[in-house]
Motif scaffolding. Structure first.
Motif, PDB file in Angstrom:
ATOM      1  N   ALA A   1       4.178  -9.558  21.646  1.00 41.01           N
ATOM      2  CA  ALA A   1       3.593  -8.215  21.597  1.00 41.01           C
ATOM      3  C   ALA A   1       3.928  -7.527  20.272  1.00 41.01           C
ATOM      4  CB  ALA A   1       4.090  -7.378  22.771  1.00 41.01           C
ATOM      5  N   ALA A   2       5.167  -7.673  19.802  1.00 46.89           N
ATOM      6  CA  ALA A   2       5.565  -7.079  18.528  1.00 46.89           C
ATOM      7  C   ALA A   2       4.832  -7.729  17.367  1.00 46.89           C
ATOM      8  CB  ALA A   2       7.079  -7.213  18.341  1.00 46.89           C
ATOM      9  N   GLN A   3       4.627  -9.043  17.430  1.00 47.39           N
ATOM     10  CA  GLN A   3       3.931  -9.749  16.367  1.00 47.39           C
ATOM     11  C   GLN A   3       2.457  -9.376  16.311  1.00 47.39           C
ATOM     12  OE1 GLN A   3       4.814 -13.841  17.274  1.00 47.39           O
ATOM     13  NE2 GLN A   3       6.880 -13.744  16.423  1.00 47.39           N
ATOM     14  N   VAL A   4       1.868  -9.081  17.450  1.00 50.63           N
ATOM     15  CA  VAL A   4       0.472  -8.646  17.484  1.00 50.63           C
ATOM     16  C   VAL A   4       0.350  -7.189  17.026  1.00 50.63           C
ATOM     17  CG1 VAL A   4      -1.492  -8.168  18.993  1.00 50.63           C
ATOM     18  CG2 VAL A   4      -0.170 -10.274  19.297  1.00 50.63           C
ATOM     19  N   TRP A   5       1.275  -6.352  17.443  1.00 47.60           N
ATOM     20  CA  TRP A   5       1.227  -4.922  17.160  1.00 47.60           C
ATOM     21  C   TRP A   5       1.531  -4.620  15.693  1.00 47.60           C
ATOM     22  CZ3 TRP A   5      -0.667  -0.520  18.378  1.00 47.60           C
ATOM     23  CH2 TRP A   5      -0.033   0.687  18.086  1.00 47.60           C
ATOM     24  N   GLY A   6       2.460  -5.326  15.070  1.00 49.24           N
ATOM     25  CA  GLY A   6       2.912  -5.022  13.713  1.00 49.24           C
ATOM     26  C   GLY A   6       1.805  -4.983  12.673  1.00 49.24           C
ATOM     27  N   PRO A   7       1.018  -6.058  12.504  1.00 50.35           N
ATOM     28  CA  PRO A   7      -0.048  -6.036  11.494  1.00 50.35           C
ATOM     29  C   PRO A   7      -1.145  -5.010  11.785  1.00 50.35           C
ATOM     30  CG  PRO A   7       0.534  -8.292  12.051  1.00 50.35           C
ATOM     31  CD  PRO A   7       1.228  -7.412  13.044  1.00 50.35           C
ATOM     32  N   VAL A   8      -1.318  -4.644  13.061  1.00 49.17           N
ATOM     33  CA  VAL A   8      -2.330  -3.641  13.402  1.00 49.17           C
ATOM     34  C   VAL A   8      -1.887  -2.254  12.985  1.00 49.17           C
ATOM     35  CG1 VAL A   8      -3.519  -2.506  15.322  1.00 49.17           C
ATOM     36  CG2 VAL A   8      -3.290  -4.995  15.300  1.00 49.17           C
ATOM     37  N   VAL A   9      -0.623  -1.920  13.244  1.00 51.15           N
ATOM     38  CA  VAL A   9      -0.140  -0.564  12.993  1.00 51.15           C
ATOM     39  C   VAL A   9       0.398  -0.395  11.570  1.00 51.15           C
ATOM     40  CG1 VAL A   9       2.270  -0.904  13.721  1.00 51.15           C
ATOM     41  CG2 VAL A   9       1.154   1.305  14.095  1.00 51.15           C
ATOM     42  N   GLY A  10       0.779  -1.491  10.908  1.00 58.42           N
ATOM     43  CA  GLY A  10       1.334  -1.394   9.561  1.00 58.42           C
ATOM     44  C   GLY A  10       0.432  -0.655   8.588  1.00 58.42           C
ATOM     45  N   PRO A  11      -0.848  -1.046   8.450  1.00 59.39           N
ATOM     46  CA  PRO A  11      -1.740  -0.319   7.543  1.00 59.39           C
ATOM     47  C   PRO A  11      -1.954   1.138   7.940  1.00 59.39           C
ATOM     48  CG  PRO A  11      -2.645  -2.477   8.076  1.00 59.39           C
ATOM     49  CD  PRO A  11      -1.489  -2.249   8.995  1.00 59.39           C
ATOM     50  N   VAL A  12      -1.912   1.431   9.236  1.00 58.83           N
ATOM     51  CA  VAL A  12      -2.094   2.819   9.687  1.00 58.83           C
ATOM     52  C   VAL A  12      -0.932   3.680   9.208  1.00 58.83           C
ATOM     53  CG1 VAL A  12      -2.337   4.316  11.693  1.00 58.83           C
ATOM     54  CG2 VAL A  12      -3.427   2.062  11.683  1.00 58.83           C
ATOM     55  N   VAL A  13       0.293   3.161   9.312  1.00 58.09           N
ATOM     56  CA  VAL A  13       1.458   3.891   8.814  1.00 58.09           C
ATOM     57  C   VAL A  13       1.322   4.142   7.316  1.00 58.09           C
ATOM     58  CG1 VAL A  13       3.957   3.800   8.468  1.00 58.09           C
ATOM     59  CG2 VAL A  13       2.968   2.988  10.613  1.00 58.09           C
ATOM     60  N   ALA A  14       0.859   3.123   6.583  1.00 65.17           N
ATOM     61  CA  ALA A  14       0.671   3.277   5.135  1.00 65.17           C
ATOM     62  C   ALA A  14      -0.377   4.334   4.820  1.00 65.17           C
ATOM     63  CB  ALA A  14       0.281   1.940   4.516  1.00 65.17           C
ATOM     64  N   MET A  15      -1.497   4.316   5.545  1.00 66.26           N
ATOM     65  CA  MET A  15      -2.571   5.285   5.306  1.00 66.26           C
ATOM     66  C   MET A  15      -2.072   6.712   5.479  1.00 66.26           C
ATOM     67  SD  MET A  15      -5.714   3.392   7.298  1.00 66.26           S
ATOM     68  CE  MET A  15      -6.848   4.774   7.073  1.00 66.26           C
ATOM     69  N   LEU A  16      -1.276   6.939   6.515  1.00 66.17           N
ATOM     70  CA  LEU A  16      -0.816   8.289   6.821  1.00 66.17           C
ATOM     71  C   LEU A  16       0.368   8.722   5.962  1.00 66.17           C
ATOM     72  CD1 LEU A  16      -1.086   8.193  10.720  1.00 66.17           C
ATOM     73  CD2 LEU A  16      -2.743   9.070   9.062  1.00 66.17           C
ATOM     74  N   SER A  17       1.087   7.760   5.382  1.00 69.11           N
ATOM     75  CA  SER A  17       2.235   8.111   4.540  1.00 69.11           C
ATOM     76  C   SER A  17       1.830   8.478   3.126  1.00 69.11           C
ATOM     77  CB  SER A  17       3.222   6.934   4.486  1.00 69.11           C
ATOM     78  OG  SER A  17       2.681   5.853   3.751  1.00 69.11           O
ATOM     79  N   PHE A  18       0.596   8.118   2.725  1.00 69.38           N
ATOM     80  CA  PHE A  18       0.075   8.395   1.385  1.00 69.38           C
ATOM     81  C   PHE A  18       0.888   7.665   0.304  1.00 69.38           C
ATOM     82  CE2 PHE A  18      -2.440  11.106   3.623  1.00 69.38           C
ATOM     83  CZ  PHE A  18      -3.092  12.122   2.935  1.00 69.38           C
ATOM     84  N   VAL A  19       1.687   6.687   0.679  1.00 63.78           N
ATOM     85  CA  VAL A  19       2.507   5.957  -0.283  1.00 63.78           C
ATOM     86  C   VAL A  19       1.713   4.787  -0.827  1.00 63.78           C
ATOM     87  CG1 VAL A  19       4.641   4.686  -0.644  1.00 63.78           C
ATOM     88  CG2 VAL A  19       4.597   6.611   0.925  1.00 63.78           C
ATOM     89  N   CYS A  20       1.741   4.602  -2.144  1.00 62.75           N
ATOM     90  CA  CYS A  20       0.977   3.505  -2.725  1.00 62.75           C
ATOM     91  C   CYS A  20       1.745   2.859  -3.863  1.00 62.75           C
ATOM     92  CB  CYS A  20      -0.385   4.000  -3.208  1.00 62.75           C
ATOM     93  SG  CYS A  20      -0.307   5.311  -4.419  1.00 62.75           S
TER      94      CYS A  20
END
Length: 396
Positions: free
Chosen positions: A233-252
């Motif tokens: 479950a963690a392996q499936v969830w990680g790649p899905v939520v990772g980009p979302v965290v990046a999008m909302l953090s505005f970090v690049c």
């Protein structure tokens, strides 16, 4: 007072993070400046026509030798697209220039270990391949033609001036001859300072956000959010939520590495870290720029297909590294709890700060500061015949 203590803890953690990543940033930008100084822009553009494996391979290699600033890479990709590069090749160049650059690999190795560096350089080409396939399936010729028409209208982004400047050495001679000439040194110094100027805000914001996460967000909360300890479950969830965290953090750009280290220590999966690192190209401000550059239809497809490619790359890297028994197990990234002390990091920082000072002084003595004022808009033309350093013209 608790509030003051919390702020001081945040600033101290952020400062320690910045100190840890200083010398690899200087080294990476110096080497990047050297490459950009001897590779001419018109040579690059002529290699990126079409979406077959050859131009995509060139786009990947040339992007890896270019700037790591997300905003600058997006503007540069548009510039190449306007000059004849295919949209797919321009996007491949964009991905490589932010995710396959030396300074990013060095900082990943330093803060998180060599496995994360390897994952970045394995996942980057995988993402480019997936993007190329998805673009062929979902980006029609009509949308690409509309995107080129929109790109030709000259809408400028925050780093358009930087992307438009071609300061490569125009004199004849071999690579090493051009690099170690006076014009070559001028060009390296110019690229070094301007790349730093373009990415400094991203690095500062990234370090401050990562410091806040490390100082204020409870580790138990992160482990719960990322389903740490729940296996598949963690392996499936990680790649899905990772980009979302990046999008909302505005970090690049390179600035997202310290936050990636915090997230890894907080329980995100290995593949989730990979997809998070790639997502600097779909943060909210850059999505807005895509719409300005290419129109709404192309921007929606670029954003959506990039997201799918990031998730896919995260899954593939997770699976591949598990099969090869290369998945890291220790969640102890150096960035969290780092302290400034007299160790090899301090000595390397002193050495490379000396190099940075030398290049900055050289840039200043050659009257380079007016170029920085041009980075926010269309650069003024400069006649190469009057340029004593031999950089050439600032092309559009």
């Amino acid at each position: 007072m608790p509030v003051i203590d919390a702020v001081l803890d945040w600033l101290a953690t952020s400062g320690a993070m910045a100190w840890e990543i200083l010398w690899p940033l200087v080294l990476g930008f110096a080497l990047s400046g050297a490459v950009q100084a001897v590779v001419r822009r018109e040579q690059v553009t002529g290699l990126l026509s079409g979406d077959s494996p050859r131009p995509l391979a060139w786009a990947t290699g040339l992007g890896a030798a270019s700037s790591s600033c997300s905003y600058a890479s997006v503007a540069l990709a548009r510039s190449l697209f306007r000059k004849g590069a295919s949209l797919t090749a321009a996007m491949a160049f964009e991905i490589a220039s932010t995710n396959l650059v030396l300074e990013l690999g060095l900082i990943l190795w330093l803060l998180m270990g060599w496995r994360f560096t390897l994952a970045e350089f394995v996942g980057g080409p995988l993402m480019i391949v997936v993007v190329a396939v998805l673009f062929r399936m979902f980006v029609s010729r009509r949308i690409q033609d509309a995107a080129r028409e929109q790109a030709d209208r000259g809408l400028a982004g925050s780093m358009e001036g930087h992307a438009a400047m071609d300061m490569s050495v125009q004199s004849e001679g071999g690579l090493w001859c051009r690099l170690f000439s006076r014009a070559g040194l001028d060009s390296v110094a110019s690229y070094f300072v301007m790349d730093w100027a373009s990415v400094l805000r991203d690095i500062v914001i990234g370090v401050l956000i990562a410091g806040a996460f490390a100082a204020w967000v409870p580790t138990d909360w992160l482990h719960t959010f990322f389903l740490d300890g729940h296996g598949l479950a963690a392996q499936v969830w990680g790649p899905v939520v990772g980009p979302v965290v990046a999008m909302l953090s505005f970090v690049c750009s390179v600035g997202n590495v310290p936050l990636a280290a915090v997230l890894w220590n907080g329980g995100i999966s290995f593949g989730g870290v990979v997809s998070f690192l790639f997502a600097d190209l779909i943060i909210v401000p850059i999505i807005v720029i895509y719409r300005k550059y290419y129109g709404t239809a192309a921007a929606v497809r670029i954003t959506g297909l990039f997201y799918l490619a990031m998730v896919a790359a995260g899954y593939v890297v997770e699976l591949l590294f598990a099969v090869l028994h290369l998945t890291p197990t220790s969640r102890s990234a150096t960035v969290v709890g780092a302290q400034v002390s007299w160790d090899y990091t301090t000595w390397l920082n002193i050495v490379f700060l000396g190099l940075a000072t030398f290049l900055l002084v050289h840039f200043t003595r050659n009257g380079g500061w007016p170029m920085l004022s041009e980075m926010g808009g269309e650069p003024a033309s400069q006649d190469s015949s009057s340029d004593h350093s031999g950089h050439g013209q600032h092309g559009h």
